[in-house]
Design a protein around this motif. Structure first.
Motif, mmCIF file in Angstrom:
data_model
loop_
_atom_site.group_PDB
_atom_site.id
_atom_site.type_symbol
_atom_site.label_atom_id
_atom_site.label_comp_id
_atom_site.label_asym_id
_atom_site.label_seq_id
_atom_site.Cartn_x
_atom_site.Cartn_y
_atom_site.Cartn_z
ATOM 1 N N GLN A 89 5.958 13.035 15.000
ATOM 2 C CA GLN A 89 5.717 13.143 13.563
ATOM 3 C C GLN A 89 4.905 11.928 13.119
ATOM 4 N N LEU A 90 3.928 12.182 12.272
ATOM 5 C CA LEU A 90 3.038 11.125 11.810
ATOM 6 C C LEU A 90 3.053 11.081 10.286
ATOM 7 N N GLN A 91 3.187 9.895 9.750
ATOM 8 C CA GLN A 91 3.223 9.710 8.300
ATOM 9 C C GLN A 91 2.168 8.689 7.913
ATOM 10 N N ALA A 92 1.116 9.162 7.246
ATOM 11 C CA ALA A 92 0.025 8.285 6.832
ATOM 12 C C ALA A 92 0.228 7.831 5.399
ATOM 13 N N SER A 93 -0.209 6.620 5.120
ATOM 14 C CA SER A 93 -0.118 6.082 3.765
ATOM 15 C C SER A 93 -1.180 5.001 3.573
ATOM 16 N N GLY A 94 -1.312 4.538 2.325
ATOM 17 C CA GLY A 94 -2.192 3.415 2.040
ATOM 18 C C GLY A 94 -3.481 3.764 1.331
ATOM 19 N N GLY A 95 -3.733 5.039 1.107
ATOM 20 C CA GLY A 95 -4.947 5.418 0.413
ATOM 21 C C GLY A 95 -4.920 4.999 -1.049
ATOM 22 N N GLY A 96 -6.064 5.090 -1.690
ATOM 23 C CA GLY A 96 -6.157 4.733 -3.089
ATOM 24 C C GLY A 96 -7.605 4.685 -3.524
ATOM 25 N N SER A 97 -7.812 4.137 -4.713
ATOM 26 C CA SER A 97 -9.155 3.999 -5.275
ATOM 27 C C SER A 97 -9.606 2.551 -5.188
ATOM 28 N N VAL A 98 -10.844 2.351 -4.811
ATOM 29 C CA VAL A 98 -11.375 1.003 -4.648
ATOM 30 C C VAL A 98 -12.852 1.021 -4.993
ATOM 31 N N GLN A 99 -13.344 -0.105 -5.449
ATOM 32 C CA GLN A 99 -14.770 -0.216 -5.760
ATOM 33 C C GLN A 99 -15.584 -0.440 -4.486
ATOM 34 N N PRO A 100 -16.850 -0.082 -4.516
ATOM 35 C CA PRO A 100 -17.716 -0.364 -3.349
ATOM 36 C C PRO A 100 -17.655 -1.842 -2.969
ATOM 37 N N GLY A 101 -17.584 -2.076 -1.676
ATOM 38 C CA GLY A 101 -17.449 -3.437 -1.172
ATOM 39 C C GLY A 101 -16.019 -3.885 -0.993
ATOM 40 N N GLY A 102 -15.080 -3.093 -1.502
ATOM 41 C CA GLY A 102 -13.668 -3.446 -1.410
ATOM 42 C C GLY A 102 -13.055 -3.098 -0.070
ATOM 43 N N SER A 103 -11.739 -3.342 0.020
ATOM 44 C CA SER A 103 -11.001 -3.136 1.262
ATOM 45 C C SER A 103 -9.728 -2.341 0.999
ATOM 46 N N LEU A 104 -9.288 -1.658 2.021
ATOM 47 C CA LEU A 104 -8.006 -0.957 2.013
ATOM 48 C C LEU A 104 -7.454 -0.970 3.430
ATOM 49 N N ARG A 105 -6.127 -0.888 3.544
ATOM 50 C CA ARG A 105 -5.515 -0.737 4.856
ATOM 51 C C ARG A 105 -4.651 0.507 4.864
ATOM 52 N N LEU A 106 -4.948 1.393 5.778
ATOM 53 C CA LEU A 106 -4.151 2.592 5.963
ATOM 54 C C LEU A 106 -3.124 2.357 7.068
ATOM 55 N N SER A 107 -1.978 2.997 6.923
ATOM 56 C CA SER A 107 -0.918 2.908 7.931
ATOM 57 C C SER A 107 -0.530 4.302 8.395
ATOM 58 N N CYS A 108 -0.129 4.401 9.647
ATOM 59 C CA CYS A 108 0.363 5.659 10.204
ATOM 60 C C CYS A 108 1.594 5.340 11.041
ATOM 61 N N VAL A 109 2.753 5.780 10.573
ATOM 62 C CA VAL A 109 4.007 5.571 11.286
ATOM 63 C C VAL A 109 4.283 6.778 12.156
ATOM 64 N N ALA A 110 4.539 6.539 13.427
ATOM 65 C CA ALA A 110 4.796 7.615 14.381
ATOM 66 C C ALA A 110 6.271 7.626 14.778
ATOM 67 N N SER A 111 6.794 8.821 14.996
ATOM 68 C CA SER A 111 8.186 8.950 15.434
ATOM 69 C C SER A 111 8.326 10.206 16.279
ATOM 70 N N GLY A 112 9.409 10.259 17.042
ATOM 71 C CA GLY A 112 9.744 11.498 17.723
ATOM 72 C C GLY A 112 9.680 11.489 19.228
ATOM 73 N N ARG A 113 8.992 10.538 19.841
ATOM 74 C CA ARG A 113 8.928 10.492 21.295
ATOM 75 C C ARG A 113 8.361 9.147 21.708
ATOM 76 N N THR A 114 8.320 8.930 23.019
ATOM 77 C CA THR A 114 7.696 7.708 23.511
ATOM 78 C C THR A 114 6.177 7.865 23.440
ATOM 79 N N PHE A 115 5.515 6.783 23.179
ATOM 80 C CA PHE A 115 4.102 6.857 22.833
ATOM 81 C C PHE A 115 3.167 6.268 23.877
ATOM 82 N N SER A 116 3.685 5.804 24.984
ATOM 83 C CA SER A 116 2.866 5.024 25.908
ATOM 84 C C SER A 116 1.663 5.809 26.418
ATOM 85 N N SER A 117 1.749 7.126 26.491
ATOM 86 C CA SER A 117 0.637 7.916 27.026
ATOM 87 C C SER A 117 -0.289 8.439 25.946
ATOM 88 N N LEU A 118 -0.014 8.082 24.708
ATOM 89 C CA LEU A 118 -0.766 8.657 23.600
ATOM 90 C C LEU A 118 -1.989 7.834 23.208
#
Length: 125
Positions: A2-31
Motif C-alpha cells: 500500500q502506498l500513501q502519497a502526500s505533500g502536494g500543494g500550490s507554489v509559485q514558479p521557482g519554489g520548492s515542495l517535497r512529496l512523501s510516499c509511505v509504503a506498507s504491506g511487505r518487505t521492500f528490498s526487491s522493489l
C-alpha cells in the motif's frame, strides 16, 4: 503493498515542495519505487525512481538537476524533493512500486504493480 502519497500543494514558479510516499504491506528490498505525474489532458509520465536496495536513482530529463528522489528505510518512505518548480510541473503526482525492474525499464509505468492515490502539485503565479 500500500502506498500513501502526500505533500502536494500550490507554489509559485521557482519554489520548492517535497512529496512523501509511505509504503506498507511487505518487505521492500526487491522493489523499485517511482514517481510519475499526469497533467490535465496528458498521459502519465515518468519523473524519477529509486531502488529500495542500494539506492540507485533515475530521472526524467525534464526534472534532472531540479528534483531529487531519496528514501528513508527506517520510515518506509520515499521522498521527491522538487526545486525550481515551473508551471509545466503542474500535475497530479503518483508514487508507484514494482519488482524486478532494471535501470532501462524504470521509466515504464506498465512495469509498476502498485500505485498510490496521487497528490496535486500546482505551480502558478
Amino acid at each position: 503493498v500500500q502506498l500513501q502519497a502526500s505533500g502536494g500543494g500550490s507554489v509559485q514558479p521557482g519554489g520548492s515542495l517535497r512529496l512523501s510516499c509511505v509504503a506498507s504491506g511487505r518487505t521492500f528490498s526487491s522493489l523499485t519505487m517511482g514517481w510519475f505525474r499526469q497533467a490535465p489532458g496528458k498521459e502519465r509520465e515518468f519523473v524519477a525512481a529509486i531502488r529500495w536496495s542500494g539506492g540507485s536513482t533515475s530521472y526524467a530529463d525534464s526534472v534532472k538537476g531540479r528534483f531529487t528522489i531519496s528514501k528513508d528505510t527506517a520510515k518506509n518512505t520515499v521522498y521527491l524533493q522538487m526545486a525550481v518548480l515551473k508551471p509545466e510541473d503542474t500535475a497530479v503526482y503518483y508514487c508507484a512500486a514494482g519488482s524486478g525492474l532494471i535501470a532501462s525499464t524504470r521509466h515504464d509505468l506498465h512495469k509498476y504493480d502498485y500505485w498510490g492515490q496521487g497528490t496535486l502539485v500546482t505551480v502558478s503565479s
